[in-house]
Design a protein around this motif. Structure first.
Motif, PDB file in Angstrom:
ATOM      1  N   THR A  61     -49.270 -19.806 -38.355  1.00 58.56           N
ATOM      2  CA  THR A  61     -48.177 -18.821 -38.399  1.00 58.56           C
ATOM      3  C   THR A  61     -47.996 -18.288 -39.814  1.00 58.56           C
ATOM      4  O   THR A  61     -47.818 -17.078 -40.025  1.00 58.56           O
ATOM      5  CB  THR A  61     -46.871 -19.457 -37.899  1.00 58.56           C
ATOM      6  OG1 THR A  61     -47.037 -19.875 -36.533  1.00 58.56           O
ATOM      7  CG2 THR A  61     -45.718 -18.462 -37.970  1.00 58.56           C
ATOM      8  N   LYS A 116     -49.814 -25.135 -35.822  1.00 57.50           N
ATOM      9  CA  LYS A 116     -49.105 -23.875 -35.542  1.00 57.50           C
ATOM     10  C   LYS A 116     -48.363 -23.373 -36.779  1.00 57.50           C
ATOM     11  O   LYS A 116     -48.351 -22.170 -37.069  1.00 57.50           O
ATOM     12  CB  LYS A 116     -48.139 -24.060 -34.376  1.00 57.50           C
ATOM     13  CG  LYS A 116     -47.489 -22.758 -33.934  1.00 57.50           C
ATOM     14  CD  LYS A 116     -46.675 -22.937 -32.666  1.00 57.50           C
ATOM     15  CE  LYS A 116     -46.073 -21.611 -32.218  1.00 57.50           C
ATOM     16  NZ  LYS A 116     -45.282 -21.779 -30.971  1.00 57.50           N
ATOM     17  N   TYR A 132     -50.947 -18.892 -29.289  1.00 56.55           N
ATOM     18  CA  TYR A 132     -51.294 -20.256 -29.693  1.00 56.55           C
ATOM     19  C   TYR A 132     -51.483 -21.097 -28.436  1.00 56.55           C
ATOM     20  O   TYR A 132     -50.629 -21.095 -27.542  1.00 56.55           O
ATOM     21  CB  TYR A 132     -50.195 -20.858 -30.565  1.00 56.55           C
ATOM     22  CG  TYR A 132     -49.971 -20.102 -31.853  1.00 56.55           C
ATOM     23  CD1 TYR A 132     -50.896 -20.173 -32.886  1.00 56.55           C
ATOM     24  CD2 TYR A 132     -48.847 -19.304 -32.037  1.00 56.55           C
ATOM     25  CE1 TYR A 132     -50.704 -19.486 -34.072  1.00 56.55           C
ATOM     26  CE2 TYR A 132     -48.641 -18.612 -33.213  1.00 56.55           C
ATOM     27  CZ  TYR A 132     -49.571 -18.700 -34.234  1.00 56.55           C
ATOM     28  OH  TYR A 132     -49.376 -18.011 -35.401  1.00 56.55           O
ATOM     29  N   PHE A 185     -55.537 -18.661 -30.902  1.00 53.57           N
ATOM     30  CA  PHE A 185     -55.809 -19.809 -31.744  1.00 53.57           C
ATOM     31  C   PHE A 185     -55.566 -21.118 -30.984  1.00 53.57           C
ATOM     32  O   PHE A 185     -54.416 -21.488 -30.732  1.00 53.57           O
ATOM     33  CB  PHE A 185     -54.915 -19.804 -32.983  1.00 53.57           C
ATOM     34  CG  PHE A 185     -55.193 -18.694 -33.949  1.00 53.57           C
ATOM     35  CD1 PHE A 185     -56.458 -18.522 -34.490  1.00 53.57           C
ATOM     36  CD2 PHE A 185     -54.189 -17.808 -34.316  1.00 53.57           C
ATOM     37  CE1 PHE A 185     -56.720 -17.501 -35.396  1.00 53.57           C
ATOM     38  CE2 PHE A 185     -54.431 -16.796 -35.217  1.00 53.57           C
ATOM     39  CZ  PHE A 185     -55.706 -16.632 -35.761  1.00 53.57           C
ATOM     40  N   LEU A 189     -54.910 -24.911 -30.942  1.00 53.29           N
ATOM     41  CA  LEU A 189     -54.225 -25.697 -31.964  1.00 53.29           C
ATOM     42  C   LEU A 189     -54.831 -27.082 -32.147  1.00 53.29           C
ATOM     43  O   LEU A 189     -54.353 -27.868 -32.975  1.00 53.29           O
ATOM     44  CB  LEU A 189     -52.734 -25.821 -31.611  1.00 53.29           C
ATOM     45  CG  LEU A 189     -51.973 -24.488 -31.625  1.00 53.29           C
ATOM     46  CD1 LEU A 189     -50.545 -24.692 -31.133  1.00 53.29           C
ATOM     47  CD2 LEU A 189     -51.990 -23.843 -33.001  1.00 53.29           C
TER      48      LEU A 189
END
Length: 267
Positions: free
Chosen positions: A75, A71, A103, A133, A135
């Motif tokens: 980010t 993450k 996420y 996304f 993770l």
């Protein structure tokens, strides 16, 4: 690519097949001739925006740290893409709104109102302007190469397409050219590969990477082509590598006009 049937779907996927497309007739757009027949291209303003300015975007390490590190990495990369693409498109007079980002620690039954797409590394929900996304998974866990950056930049490329009017024009093409739907889908996906290369080129000096790292990424992308599964939604490996490198070298969306490229370049 496509998920919802029978209309044009709302998600674009990394490394997942497109579903069937079937929808009704488009508004007229300007046509250009390309090898293999007449092609209709989405709005050209994106290609006239010049080079993406060089920017600093250091990569957080990914080799360990699990979900929190994944993450953190994503980010940081998304923040860089927000800054670079928003300034670029606004300078060109295009309205721009950064995407939302979701996420996800593990696959869900549904995402963006649709069934979770099996096998997706990451994806973009068009109607909700949301990057999704996961993770976990081999696309990001424990990697030391540039592949996670490329996947994130490809999905962000779909957001750039949406904001620049390419997505809506593409949907009109799909409605009116039912025999060309598979090729149109590849043109759309390969343009996102090229835009990923544009972003990578703009931040390259800040990544602290070597030419060997770029070569390794190109070969990974070459291996991610459609040949193994036969679905033919994102293009052959050679084509994906070609468009990624083309965007990287030019650092400009002008290199990413997949819509007027010969059919052989989007096969």
């Amino acid at each position: 690519m496509k998920l919802t049937l029978p209309r044009v779907t709302t998600c674009a996927l990394a490394l997942v097949t497109a579903g069937a497309l079937a929808v009704p007739a488009p508004a007229a757009l300007g046509e250009t001739e390309a090898t293999g027949g007449a092609r209709v291209g989405p709005p050209r303003l994106l290609y006239e925006t010049g080079r993406l300015r060089a920017a600093s975007c250091p990569e957080p390490p990914l080799i360990s740290g699990g979900i929190p590190r994944s993450k953190e990495y994503l980010t940081a990369i998304v923040r860089c893409m927000d800054a670079g693409w928003s300034a670029h498109l606004r300078r060109a007079g295009l309205r721009y709104r950064a995407p939302k980002v979701l996420y996800v620690e593990e696959p869900r039954d549904t995402v963006c109102g649709l069934p979770w797409p099996g096998g997706a590394a990451a994806f973009y929900c068009t109607e909700r302007a949301t990057l999704v996304f996961p993770l976990e998974g081999p696309w990001i866990e424990g990697r030391t190469d540039l592949y996670p950056l490329k996947v994130a930049a490809h999905e962000y490329g779909h957001h750039v397409q949406q904001q620049a009017g390419v997505r809506s024009a593409y949907e009109r093409l799909v409605r009116g050219r039912k025999g060309d739907q598979a090729e149109l889908g590849r043109r759309y996906e390969l343009q996102a590969d090229c835009l990923a290369g544009v972003f990578a080129g703009s931040v390259w000096r800040s990544l602290g990477r070597s030419p060997a790292d770029w070569t390794a990424l190109v070969e990974t992308v070459r291996a991610s082509g459609d040949e193994p599964d036969g679905r033919h939604s994102h293009g052959k490996g050679a084509g994906r590598a070609y468009w990624l490198q083309r965007g990287y070298a030019a650092r400009s969306p002008s290199a990413c006009d997949t819509w007027s490229a010969p059919s052989a370049k989007v096969s």
